[in-house]
Design an enzyme around this catalytic site. Sequence first.
Site, PDB file in Angstrom:
ATOM      1  N   ARG A 126      -1.852 -27.207  28.214  1.00  0.00           N
ATOM      2  CA  ARG A 126      -1.703 -24.858  27.484  1.00  0.00           C
ATOM      3  C   ARG A 126      -2.882 -24.220  26.500  1.00  0.00           C
ATOM      4  O   ARG A 126      -2.731 -25.009  25.569  1.00  0.00           O
ATOM      5  CB  ARG A 126      -0.147 -24.642  27.378  1.00  0.00           C
ATOM      6  CG  ARG A 126       0.579 -25.085  28.320  1.00  0.00           C
ATOM      7  CD  ARG A 126       1.795 -25.422  27.331  1.00  0.00           C
ATOM      8  NE  ARG A 126       3.345 -25.358  28.780  1.00  0.00           N
ATOM      9  CZ  ARG A 126       4.701 -25.403  28.524  1.00  0.00           C
ATOM     10  NH1 ARG A 126       5.044 -25.657  27.064  1.00  0.00           N
ATOM     11  NH2 ARG A 126       5.523 -25.775  29.497  1.00  0.00           N
ATOM     12  N   THR A 166       1.931  -7.842  -1.648  1.00  0.00           N
ATOM     13  CA  THR A 166       2.372  -8.230   0.598  1.00  0.00           C
ATOM     14  C   THR A 166       1.158  -9.093   0.446  1.00  0.00           C
ATOM     15  O   THR A 166       0.527 -10.090   0.307  1.00  0.00           O
ATOM     16  CB  THR A 166       1.464  -6.960   0.766  1.00  0.00           C
ATOM     17  OG1 THR A 166       1.045  -7.663   2.005  1.00  0.00           O
ATOM     18  CG2 THR A 166      -0.415  -6.902   0.366  1.00  0.00           C
ATOM     19  N   ILE A 167       1.974  -9.917   1.999  1.00  0.00           N
ATOM     20  CA  ILE A 167       2.067 -11.015   2.765  1.00  0.00           C
ATOM     21  C   ILE A 167       0.117 -10.784   2.912  1.00  0.00           C
ATOM     22  O   ILE A 167      -0.597 -11.743   3.936  1.00  0.00           O
ATOM     23  CB  ILE A 167       2.728 -12.064   3.151  1.00  0.00           C
ATOM     24  CG1 ILE A 167       2.849 -11.042   4.611  1.00  0.00           C
ATOM     25  CG2 ILE A 167       4.164 -12.463   2.378  1.00  0.00           C
ATOM     26  CD1 ILE A 167       3.490 -11.719   5.747  1.00  0.00           C
ATOM     27  N   ASP A 168       0.076  -9.844   3.270  1.00  0.00           N
ATOM     28  CA  ASP A 168      -1.190  -9.295   4.212  1.00  0.00           C
ATOM     29  C   ASP A 168      -2.265  -9.217   3.464  1.00  0.00           C
ATOM     30  O   ASP A 168      -3.641  -9.224   4.356  1.00  0.00           O
ATOM     31  CB  ASP A 168      -0.962  -8.216   4.771  1.00  0.00           C
ATOM     32  CG  ASP A 168       0.274  -8.295   5.629  1.00  0.00           C
ATOM     33  OD1 ASP A 168       1.137  -8.683   6.118  1.00  0.00           O
ATOM     34  OD2 ASP A 168       0.299  -6.562   6.379  1.00  0.00           O
ATOM     35  N   ARG A 210       0.991 -20.069  26.574  1.00  0.00           N
ATOM     36  CA  ARG A 210       1.954 -19.260  25.881  1.00  0.00           C
ATOM     37  C   ARG A 210       2.311 -18.616  24.971  1.00  0.00           C
ATOM     38  O   ARG A 210       0.749 -18.600  24.149  1.00  0.00           O
ATOM     39  CB  ARG A 210       2.770 -19.909  26.028  1.00  0.00           C
ATOM     40  CG  ARG A 210       3.356 -21.470  27.230  1.00  0.00           C
ATOM     41  CD  ARG A 210       4.185 -20.956  27.416  1.00  0.00           C
ATOM     42  NE  ARG A 210       4.766 -21.752  28.852  1.00  0.00           N
ATOM     43  CZ  ARG A 210       5.881 -22.663  29.220  1.00  0.00           C
ATOM     44  NH1 ARG A 210       7.076 -22.494  27.980  1.00  0.00           N
ATOM     45  NH2 ARG A 210       6.107 -22.926  29.946  1.00  0.00           N
ATOM     46  N   GLU A 256       0.529  -0.986  -0.195  1.00  0.00           N
ATOM     47  CA  GLU A 256       0.308   0.120  -0.213  1.00  0.00           C
ATOM     48  C   GLU A 256       0.532   1.796   0.491  1.00  0.00           C
ATOM     49  O   GLU A 256       0.376   1.909  -0.895  1.00  0.00           O
ATOM     50  CB  GLU A 256      -1.090  -0.495   0.940  1.00  0.00           C
ATOM     51  CG  GLU A 256      -0.829  -0.767   2.104  1.00  0.00           C
ATOM     52  CD  GLU A 256      -0.412   0.092   3.610  1.00  0.00           C
ATOM     53  OE1 GLU A 256      -1.265   1.304   3.907  1.00  0.00           O
ATOM     54  OE2 GLU A 256      -0.030  -0.099   4.563  1.00  0.00           O
ATOM     55  N   ARG A 286      -0.821  -6.239   9.505  1.00  0.00           N
ATOM     56  CA  ARG A 286      -0.460  -4.887  10.198  1.00  0.00           C
ATOM     57  C   ARG A 286      -2.374  -4.093   9.836  1.00  0.00           C
ATOM     58  O   ARG A 286      -2.678  -4.029  11.480  1.00  0.00           O
ATOM     59  CB  ARG A 286      -0.176  -4.306   9.139  1.00  0.00           C
ATOM     60  CG  ARG A 286       0.403  -2.734   9.568  1.00  0.00           C
ATOM     61  CD  ARG A 286       1.991  -1.906   8.638  1.00  0.00           C
ATOM     62  NE  ARG A 286       2.775  -2.739   9.086  1.00  0.00           N
ATOM     63  CZ  ARG A 286       3.509  -2.064  10.208  1.00  0.00           C
ATOM     64  NH1 ARG A 286       2.996  -0.158  10.544  1.00  0.00           N
ATOM     65  NH2 ARG A 286       4.503  -2.551  10.670  1.00  0.00           N
TER      66      ARG A 286
HETATM   67  O1  F6P Z   1       4.578  -6.528   4.429  1.00  0.00           O
HETATM   68  C1  F6P Z   1       3.586  -6.021   5.560  1.00  0.00           C
HETATM   69  C2  F6P Z   1       3.940  -6.200   6.665  1.00  0.00           C
HETATM   70  O2  F6P Z   1       4.671  -7.808   6.440  1.00  0.00           O
HETATM   71  C3  F6P Z   1       3.263  -6.581   7.570  1.00  0.00           C
HETATM   72  O3  F6P Z   1       2.045  -7.674   7.858  1.00  0.00           O
HETATM   73  C4  F6P Z   1       4.508  -6.206   9.009  1.00  0.00           C
HETATM   74  O4  F6P Z   1       3.662  -5.768  10.032  1.00  0.00           O
HETATM   75  C5  F6P Z   1       5.270  -5.639   8.446  1.00  0.00           C
HETATM   76  O5  F6P Z   1       5.199  -5.696   6.837  1.00  0.00           O
HETATM   77  C6  F6P Z   1       6.714  -5.704   9.222  1.00  0.00           C
HETATM   78  O6  F6P Z   1       7.577  -5.061   8.002  1.00  0.00           O
HETATM   79  P1  F6P Z   1       9.293  -5.482   8.417  1.00  0.00           P
HETATM   80  O7  F6P Z   1       9.479  -5.563   9.984  1.00  0.00           O
HETATM   81  O8  F6P Z   1      10.263  -5.644   7.864  1.00  0.00           O
HETATM   82  O9  F6P Z   1       9.160  -3.850   8.709  1.00  0.00           O
END
Ligand code: F6P
Length: 339
Positions: A160, A123-125, A263, A101, A169
């Site tokens: 557990r 993005t994996i998100d 945990r 994004e 994110r």
């Molecule tokens: O690209 C998105 C993401 O995977 C988020 O889910 C995560 O918060 C972020 O990247 C973390 O990225 P980095 O730690 O590499 O800055």
Amino acid sequence: MIGILTAGGDCPGLNAVIRGVVYRAHQAGRPCIGIRDGWKGLMENITVALDRDSVDDIMGLGGTILGTSRKDPYVHGDGIASIMPTIEDHGIEQVVVIGGEGTLASALKLFDEGLPVIGVPKTIDNDIAATDVTFGFHTAVQIATDAIDRLTTTAESHNRVILVEVMGRHAGWIAAYAGMASGADAVLVPEVPYDLDELVDLLARRHERGKNYSIVVVAEGAALPSDLDGPTLQRDAYGFERLGGISNILAPAIEARSGFETRVTVLGHVQRGGTPTAYDRILATRFGVAAADLAITNQTGLMVALRGDSIVPVSLEEACSRVRQLDPDIYRVVETFFG
Ligand code: F6P
């Protein structure tokens, strides 16, 4: 000359996109140039030659052969002026920008200032609007599911509760999909408010019916209940907030209220590393070829997107208009299996 860059967090499938662009461009007689470390390479004129030989064997390779960074021409430079010397130096006519994004938002601004750009959603998100899915998501879900399967057997052996924190994110796609695939007992996502006491009751009811362990999947971007203090967020070198660790705050609260040993496993960057699944290799390859087609025909200001089974161009404006949040219908399915 077609420039290619990868920016923002890395993602399985980036190399397959690069390979797709270079091969298709070659077919059309168009040379490509790699730009190192995202926008940074354009701002500092750091490039690398790209031809079929250099991308031949990269399909299954994780990460990005071009490197990546979160340096941004608007945050750390003065927009198009900070990249024009590199564009002119190499005679770059179109830039294929593979990013999430933030990167696509900067691509749109540059396009508005006159840079011919083509976006590829990465993005994996899975939170980019205008495409049904982003490459990398499928791999991340598989990695998280494998991890949760393993954590389930150890949770059961030790009676557990285990909180498994996954990336996400702004959106709970990974949490919901991996939670559904692994049969998680609860899934916390940014889009759905939850009450900690209700969660504890749910776990207690599960344990009452003879299940002495539970798996709770937590998206890193899920909100904390108002009575718990959040972690002190750190920022990376580019000012980007580092998420991760919310589960370390939730776990003691759940343990205190439920009496169940609780945990935490934070999966973190393992979700982004290593080889892409076949699905992501194919999607990334199709995106790369489609992006090259747009570059060859000089159709810019667009992003390639998956709609149904087709790859289609959409406007960068539409892609950047909102965050694509988790589909409530998906969450309703996941919720069916809670407790
Ligand atoms: O690209 C998105 C993401 O995977 C988020 O889910 C995560 O918060 C972020 O990247 C973390 O990225 P980095 O730690 O590499 O800055």
